[in-house]
Design a protein around this motif. Structure first.
Motif, mmCIF file in Angstrom:
data_model
loop_
_atom_site.group_PDB
_atom_site.id
_atom_site.type_symbol
_atom_site.label_atom_id
_atom_site.label_comp_id
_atom_site.label_asym_id
_atom_site.label_seq_id
_atom_site.Cartn_x
_atom_site.Cartn_y
_atom_site.Cartn_z
ATOM 1 N N LEU A 66 -14.452 2.195 -4.618
ATOM 2 C CA LEU A 66 -13.113 1.748 -5.026
ATOM 3 C C LEU A 66 -12.339 2.791 -5.837
ATOM 4 C CD1 LEU A 66 -13.839 -1.922 -6.202
ATOM 5 C CD2 LEU A 66 -12.333 -1.228 -4.310
ATOM 6 N N GLN A 67 -13.084 3.646 -6.558
ATOM 7 C CA GLN A 67 -12.451 4.454 -7.606
ATOM 8 C C GLN A 67 -11.187 5.232 -7.155
ATOM 9 O OE1 GLN A 67 -12.268 7.927 -8.317
ATOM 10 N NE2 GLN A 67 -11.269 7.491 -10.300
ATOM 11 N N PRO A 68 -11.264 6.039 -6.079
ATOM 12 C CA PRO A 68 -10.054 6.814 -5.735
ATOM 13 C C PRO A 68 -8.866 5.927 -5.354
ATOM 14 C CG PRO A 68 -11.809 7.153 -4.094
ATOM 15 C CD PRO A 68 -12.404 6.338 -5.189
ATOM 16 N N PHE A 69 -9.138 4.777 -4.772
ATOM 17 C CA PHE A 69 -8.052 3.877 -4.353
ATOM 18 C C PHE A 69 -7.426 3.210 -5.580
ATOM 19 C CE2 PHE A 69 -10.838 4.491 -0.780
ATOM 20 C CZ PHE A 69 -9.941 4.812 0.218
ATOM 21 N N GLU A 70 -8.312 2.737 -6.477
ATOM 22 C CA GLU A 70 -7.765 2.082 -7.674
ATOM 23 C C GLU A 70 -7.025 3.088 -8.550
ATOM 24 O OE1 GLU A 70 -11.138 -0.098 -9.261
ATOM 25 O OE2 GLU A 70 -10.638 -1.824 -7.968
ATOM 26 N N ALA A 71 -7.508 4.341 -8.555
ATOM 27 C CA ALA A 71 -6.821 5.378 -9.343
ATOM 28 C C ALA A 71 -5.422 5.625 -8.773
ATOM 29 C CB ALA A 71 -7.642 6.666 -9.339
ATOM 30 N N LEU A 72 -5.325 5.715 -7.448
ATOM 31 C CA LEU A 72 -4.011 5.934 -6.818
ATOM 32 C C LEU A 72 -3.074 4.764 -7.112
ATOM 33 C CD1 LEU A 72 -2.118 7.424 -4.738
ATOM 34 C CD2 LEU A 72 -3.104 5.905 -3.007
ATOM 35 N N ILE A 73 -3.607 3.554 -6.960
ATOM 36 C CA ILE A 73 -2.779 2.354 -7.139
ATOM 37 C C ILE A 73 -2.270 2.281 -8.584
ATOM 38 C CG2 ILE A 73 -2.938 -0.186 -7.221
ATOM 39 C CD1 ILE A 73 -4.858 0.098 -4.720
ATOM 40 N N GLU A 74 -3.137 2.635 -9.518
ATOM 41 C CA GLU A 74 -2.726 2.597 -10.927
ATOM 42 C C GLU A 74 -1.708 3.701 -11.221
ATOM 43 O OE1 GLU A 74 -5.923 2.779 -13.762
ATOM 44 O OE2 GLU A 74 -4.452 2.914 -15.412
ATOM 45 N N TRP A 75 -1.996 4.909 -10.743
ATOM 46 C CA TRP A 75 -1.106 6.042 -11.005
ATOM 47 C C TRP A 75 0.296 5.768 -10.444
ATOM 48 C CZ3 TRP A 75 0.246 9.816 -6.964
ATOM 49 C CH2 TRP A 75 1.105 10.816 -7.438
ATOM 50 N N ARG A 76 0.329 5.143 -9.262
ATOM 51 C CA ARG A 76 1.613 4.864 -8.612
ATOM 52 C C ARG A 76 2.297 3.613 -9.159
ATOM 53 N NH1 ARG A 76 4.773 8.283 -5.840
ATOM 54 N NH2 ARG A 76 3.655 9.527 -4.341
ATOM 55 N N GLY A 77 1.546 2.799 -9.899
ATOM 56 C CA GLY A 77 2.126 1.561 -10.427
ATOM 57 C C GLY A 77 2.330 0.502 -9.355
ATOM 58 N N PHE A 78 1.521 0.544 -8.284
ATOM 59 C CA PHE A 78 1.618 -0.477 -7.239
ATOM 60 C C PHE A 78 0.987 -1.771 -7.740
ATOM 61 C CE2 PHE A 78 0.980 3.003 -3.745
ATOM 62 C CZ PHE A 78 2.282 3.426 -3.909
ATOM 63 N N ALA A 79 1.533 -2.917 -7.273
ATOM 64 C CA ALA A 79 0.852 -4.191 -7.523
ATOM 65 C C ALA A 79 -0.274 -4.294 -6.489
ATOM 66 C CB ALA A 79 1.829 -5.342 -7.368
ATOM 67 N N ASP A 80 -1.477 -4.544 -6.968
ATOM 68 C CA ASP A 80 -2.676 -4.455 -6.115
ATOM 69 C C ASP A 80 -3.108 -5.849 -5.637
ATOM 70 O OD1 ASP A 80 -5.150 -4.048 -4.973
ATOM 71 O OD2 ASP A 80 -6.072 -3.181 -6.766
ATOM 72 N N HIS A 81 -2.940 -6.098 -4.329
ATOM 73 C CA HIS A 81 -3.377 -7.372 -3.750
ATOM 74 C C HIS A 81 -4.469 -7.161 -2.704
ATOM 75 C CE1 HIS A 81 -0.176 -9.419 -5.870
ATOM 76 N NE2 HIS A 81 0.665 -8.498 -5.441
ATOM 77 N N PHE A 82 -5.141 -6.004 -2.736
ATOM 78 C CA PHE A 82 -6.226 -5.746 -1.781
ATOM 79 C C PHE A 82 -7.378 -6.724 -2.008
ATOM 80 C CE2 PHE A 82 -4.389 -1.524 -1.019
ATOM 81 C CZ PHE A 82 -4.682 -1.342 0.330
ATOM 82 N N VAL A 83 -7.915 -7.245 -0.913
ATOM 83 C CA VAL A 83 -9.127 -8.064 -0.979
ATOM 84 C C VAL A 83 -10.310 -7.093 -0.948
ATOM 85 C CG1 VAL A 83 -10.522 -9.763 0.272
ATOM 86 C CG2 VAL A 83 -8.019 -10.007 0.178
ATOM 87 N N ARG A 84 -11.210 -7.221 -1.903
ATOM 88 C CA ARG A 84 -12.403 -6.366 -1.946
ATOM 89 C C ARG A 84 -13.459 -6.940 -1.003
ATOM 90 N NH1 ARG A 84 -8.236 -4.730 -4.977
ATOM 91 N NH2 ARG A 84 -8.796 -3.204 -6.559
#
Ligand SMILES: Nc1ncnc2c1ncn2[C@@H]1O[C@H](COP(=O)(O)OP(=O)(O)OP(=O)(O)O)[C@@H](O)[C@H]1O
Ligand SMILES: O=P(O)(O)OC[C@@]1(O)O[C@H](CO)[C@@H](O)[C@@H]1O
Length: 315
Positions: A66-84
């Protein structure tokens, strides 16, 4: 600023390897490597964010990397609705040669079970009404059937979403039958989805008309360095990008989708939308990675795009 949701059902960790010339079956030495959290929907999201839109992202992400995806999502300020989901999000290898040729080796993606599929549909049921558009982009991971994909597209349609579709193969065939608001295949993808070649301009025009009559509002047919044609009920326009130094063509199509959506949601003149979108896509091939980095370069490219109106315009 619009509110846009992008769906990436099968994201990927892109490993871009630059080398002079690829020699299959031999030891190859690379001169640069870059790793990016990616996948078509996430790439579109990054460009849209740079164009000033508020972005939410969804789809399926493997829990084991998950780490690189969550890092991108946080850095970009996206609202994260991905199902894990259990397992790893796939890795895709991009071999970029000095002459600009790219060889893609794309993984399959994790197995997404029925519970995760239902969880995403439930999440979307709640979320979709708040968005000005929903982008559905990329391939389907294992476990996702064409019937489920059709159900997803029909649900989005029922909810009144402006659906932007960029996928390939059977998923594109199913998607075209659901008449998305905007669809962006390249010429090869369109022929593959239809199961037959589109040999000449007359065959292409007949096919375009069939798709527009079936409810597609914007058909954007991309064709690499040759540019693209944009068919709608109002007009048929062609854009020729300027020649650029190619660093990697990965993500050019995603950048084009983002640029088109940006212009359309702002209701600006068609030629302006097309000019900017073509420049954004041309800029994308001059860089490795996704997003708009150099505004001055973008302005220069924009000025050099050549737009023509086709005489066989579909009306
Ligand atoms: N060499 C190039 N020079 C300038 N613009 C390019 C070049 N290659 C691609 N583009 C632009 O990007 C757009 C999309 O490229 P292409 O048709 O290859 O899409 P695609 O196959 O969906 O790409 P991808 O799936 O790799 O993102 C083209 O219509 C064109 O405007
Ligand atoms: O296998 P798919 O989902 O069709 O395409 C995935 C992909 O090739 O598309 C993007 C470029 O458009 C890359 O970031 C990613 O690796």
């Amino acid at each position: 600023m619009a509110k846009i949701l992008t769906l990436t059902l099968n994201p990927a960790l892109d490993l871009t390897v630059s080398l002079d010339t690829l020699r299959p079956g031999q030891v190859n030495r690379s001169h640069a490597q870059h790793s990016h959290a990616a996948g078509k929907g996430l790439n579109v999201a990054q460009v849209l964010a740079d164009l000033g839109h508020a972005i939410s992202v969804a789809g399926f992400l493997g829990r084991d990397n998950l780490q690189p995806f969550e890092a991108l999502i946080e850095w970009r300020g996206f609202a994260d609705h991905f199902v894990r989901v259990p397992g790893e999000t796939r890795s895709n290898l991009k071999l970029v040669e000095a002459d600009g040729r790219v060889t893609d080796i794309n993984g399959q993606g994790p197995v997404v079970d029925v519970a995760a599929q239902s969880a995403l549909l439930r999440r979307l049921e709640q979320l979709v009404p708040e968005f000005d558009a929903v982008v559905v982009a990329g391939s389907l991971p294992r476990g996702i059937t064409l019937a489920w994909f059709e159900q997803l597209l029909q649900q989005l349609r029922r909810q009144g979403a402006k659906v932007v579709l960029d996928t390939s193969g059977e998923a594109l065939r199913v998607g075209l039958a659901c008449a998305p608001w905007l669809v962006k295949p390249n010429l090869e993808e369109l022929a593959e989805a239809l199961g037959h070649p589109v040999p000449d301009a007359a065959a292409r025009q007949a096919l375009v008309q069939q798709l527009l009559d079936a409810g597609v509002e914007h058909l954007v047919l991309s064709n690499g360095g040759e540019g693209l044609s944009w068919y709608s009920h109002g007009a048929t326009l062609h854009a020729q990008p300027p020649a650029v130094q190619v660093a990697s063509t990965v993500g050019a199509g995603d950048s084009l989708v983002a640029g088109m959506l940006h212009g359309l949601l702002q209701d600006e003149p068609a030629a302006q939308t097309l000019r900017r979108a073509t420049a954004i896509a041309a800029q994308a091939v001059t860089q490795v990675g996704f997003g708009i980095r150099d505004r001055e370069q973008l302005a220069r490219l924009q000025a050099a795009v050549h737009i023509t109106e086709h005489s066989e315009a579909s009306r």
